[in-house]
Design a protein around this motif. Sequence first.
Motif, mmCIF file in Angstrom:
data_model
loop_
_atom_site.group_PDB
_atom_site.id
_atom_site.type_symbol
_atom_site.label_atom_id
_atom_site.label_comp_id
_atom_site.label_asym_id
_atom_site.label_seq_id
_atom_site.Cartn_x
_atom_site.Cartn_y
_atom_site.Cartn_z
ATOM 1 N N GLY A 157 0.771 -1.233 0.000
ATOM 2 C CA GLY A 157 0.000 0.000 0.000
ATOM 3 C C GLY A 157 0.804 1.285 0.000
ATOM 4 N N PHE A 158 2.093 1.192 -0.337
ATOM 5 C CA PHE A 158 2.924 2.396 -0.329
ATOM 6 C C PHE A 158 2.852 3.164 -1.646
ATOM 7 N N ILE A 159 2.382 2.520 -2.710
ATOM 8 C CA ILE A 159 2.079 3.205 -3.966
ATOM 9 C C ILE A 159 0.764 2.651 -4.495
ATOM 10 N N THR A 160 0.061 3.456 -5.262
ATOM 11 C CA THR A 160 -1.198 3.003 -5.858
ATOM 12 C C THR A 160 -1.031 2.585 -7.308
ATOM 13 N N SER A 161 0.041 3.093 -7.951
ATOM 14 C CA SER A 161 0.272 2.744 -9.351
ATOM 15 C C SER A 161 1.764 2.829 -9.647
ATOM 16 N N ILE A 162 2.168 2.140 -10.692
ATOM 17 C CA ILE A 162 3.562 2.147 -11.131
ATOM 18 C C ILE A 162 3.784 3.358 -12.029
ATOM 19 N N PRO A 163 4.897 4.077 -11.862
ATOM 20 C CA PRO A 163 5.144 5.266 -12.694
ATOM 21 C C PRO A 163 5.102 4.949 -14.186
ATOM 22 N N GLY A 164 4.582 5.873 -14.972
ATOM 23 C CA GLY A 164 4.516 5.672 -16.418
ATOM 24 C C GLY A 164 5.869 5.577 -17.071
ATOM 25 N N THR A 165 6.906 6.115 -16.415
ATOM 26 C CA THR A 165 8.253 6.038 -16.987
ATOM 27 C C THR A 165 8.916 4.692 -16.731
ATOM 28 N N ALA A 166 8.332 3.868 -15.855
ATOM 29 C CA ALA A 166 8.931 2.584 -15.490
ATOM 30 C C ALA A 166 8.721 1.541 -16.586
ATOM 31 N N PHE A 167 9.696 0.701 -16.774
ATOM 32 C CA PHE A 167 9.618 -0.386 -17.749
ATOM 33 C C PHE A 167 8.385 -1.251 -17.506
ATOM 34 N N GLU A 168 8.058 -1.479 -16.243
ATOM 35 C CA GLU A 168 6.920 -2.330 -15.882
ATOM 36 C C GLU A 168 5.585 -1.735 -16.318
ATOM 37 N N ASN A 169 5.592 -0.444 -16.662
ATOM 38 C CA ASN A 169 4.363 0.219 -17.089
ATOM 39 C C ASN A 169 4.511 0.819 -18.486
ATOM 40 N N GLY A 170 5.412 0.229 -19.292
ATOM 41 C CA GLY A 170 5.571 0.675 -20.667
ATOM 42 C C GLY A 170 6.581 1.772 -20.883
ATOM 43 N N GLY A 171 7.295 2.169 -19.840
ATOM 44 C CA GLY A 171 8.301 3.214 -19.959
ATOM 45 C C GLY A 171 9.653 2.675 -20.376
ATOM 46 N N VAL A 172 10.643 3.557 -20.435
ATOM 47 C CA VAL A 172 11.968 3.164 -20.918
ATOM 48 C C VAL A 172 13.021 3.166 -19.807
ATOM 49 N N TYR A 173 12.556 3.186 -18.548
ATOM 50 C CA TYR A 173 13.512 3.208 -17.439
ATOM 51 C C TYR A 173 13.254 2.065 -16.461
ATOM 52 N N GLN A 174 14.334 1.546 -15.902
ATOM 53 C CA GLN A 174 14.255 0.675 -14.741
ATOM 54 C C GLN A 174 14.599 1.515 -13.519
ATOM 55 N N TYR A 175 13.837 1.320 -12.453
ATOM 56 C CA TYR A 175 14.118 2.020 -11.194
ATOM 57 C C TYR A 175 15.037 1.136 -10.359
ATOM 58 N N THR A 176 16.087 1.729 -9.850
ATOM 59 C CA THR A 176 17.085 0.968 -9.105
ATOM 60 C C THR A 176 17.512 1.751 -7.876
ATOM 61 N N LEU A 177 18.273 1.109 -6.996
ATOM 62 C CA LEU A 177 18.762 1.775 -5.787
ATOM 63 C C LEU A 177 20.277 1.827 -5.772
ATOM 64 N N ILE A 178 20.806 2.923 -5.253
ATOM 65 C CA ILE A 178 22.224 2.996 -4.906
ATOM 66 C C ILE A 178 22.322 3.188 -3.397
ATOM 67 N N TYR A 179 23.476 2.840 -2.837
ATOM 68 C CA TYR A 179 23.708 2.904 -1.391
ATOM 69 C C TYR A 179 22.608 2.172 -0.621
ATOM 70 N N PRO A 180 22.293 0.925 -0.969
ATOM 71 C CA PRO A 180 21.148 0.230 -0.353
ATOM 72 C C PRO A 180 21.287 0.008 1.149
ATOM 73 N N GLU A 181 22.503 -0.134 1.632
ATOM 74 C CA GLU A 181 22.678 -0.460 3.045
ATOM 75 C C GLU A 181 22.680 0.793 3.920
ATOM 76 N N GLU A 182 23.316 1.883 3.424
ATOM 77 C CA GLU A 182 23.426 3.064 4.277
ATOM 78 C C GLU A 182 22.294 4.052 4.048
ATOM 79 N N ASP A 183 22.064 4.430 2.794
ATOM 80 C CA ASP A 183 21.108 5.484 2.472
ATOM 81 C C ASP A 183 20.489 5.212 1.103
ATOM 82 N N PRO A 184 19.527 4.280 1.026
ATOM 83 C CA PRO A 184 18.977 3.879 -0.279
ATOM 84 C C PRO A 184 18.406 5.078 -1.046
#
Length: 242
Positions: free
Chosen positions: A81-108
């Motif tokens: 329940g932290f999001i209601t929809s996937i961003p339109g820019t995301a690959f999962e929703n037809g966009g051309v970007y993958q969302y990723t994390l940097i610094y996952p352990e200290e400051d994602p």
Amino acid sequence: MKWNIALMLSVMTLILSGCLYPNEQLSKNRVPNEVQLQTIQHAVNQYRESKQGLLPIKTKPSDTPIFQKYLLDFTALKQEGFITSIPGTAFENGGVYQYTLIYPEEDPQVKLIDLRIAQEVRTVQRQIDLYRDENLYPPFGEQLSEGVYKINYEKIGIDTPPRIPSPYSQSNLSLVMDTNGQVYVDYGPDLYEALNKYEHQYTEGDDIRFILPDNTPFVPAYSLPYTVQNGEPVITIDNPEN
């Protein structure tokens, strides 16, 4: 006459609704949106807090290159329940970007991978792999540094080297390969500009690639590690985790 005019207006409406709307959607799915990034960043922070430090990421092998290793799992964010929809820019929703994390352990921090670059890399990699099936060595071009080479495109049947659109500037980037014929993007020009544009404390031996996502929404995916020598970026292949 009125009937003809009405018919023409109806046809024009159908044409406009059928042609302009997809272009509008295409534009929305291709342009990074700062509000979307902030929304997803907030959702990741909430998820992490509620899960005692766990992150909504997809499981990847341990040897996955660093900037492709922590891809966001939008399904997990939606289910909690932290999001209601996937961003339109995301690959999962037809966009051309993958969302990723940097610094996952200290400051994602939420960043983007431009998948148009991935397509160019895969195209050239496929041709090199076909070449390797019939030849002992990869299609070596000029040596750029220890273990890093330009690609001899003529040998793999590509007349014009691909133009890799930089996510950081208006320039085009080049592809390089290692001794095994593995293809990477050369972010040298972008890194050189960043070193001179942004404040930093990098010294020789540091991986300077993080200066790019630290100051922009994008990670330098499909790259080898870089360090700095005499104020300039230099590719290094000593780091086993790219």
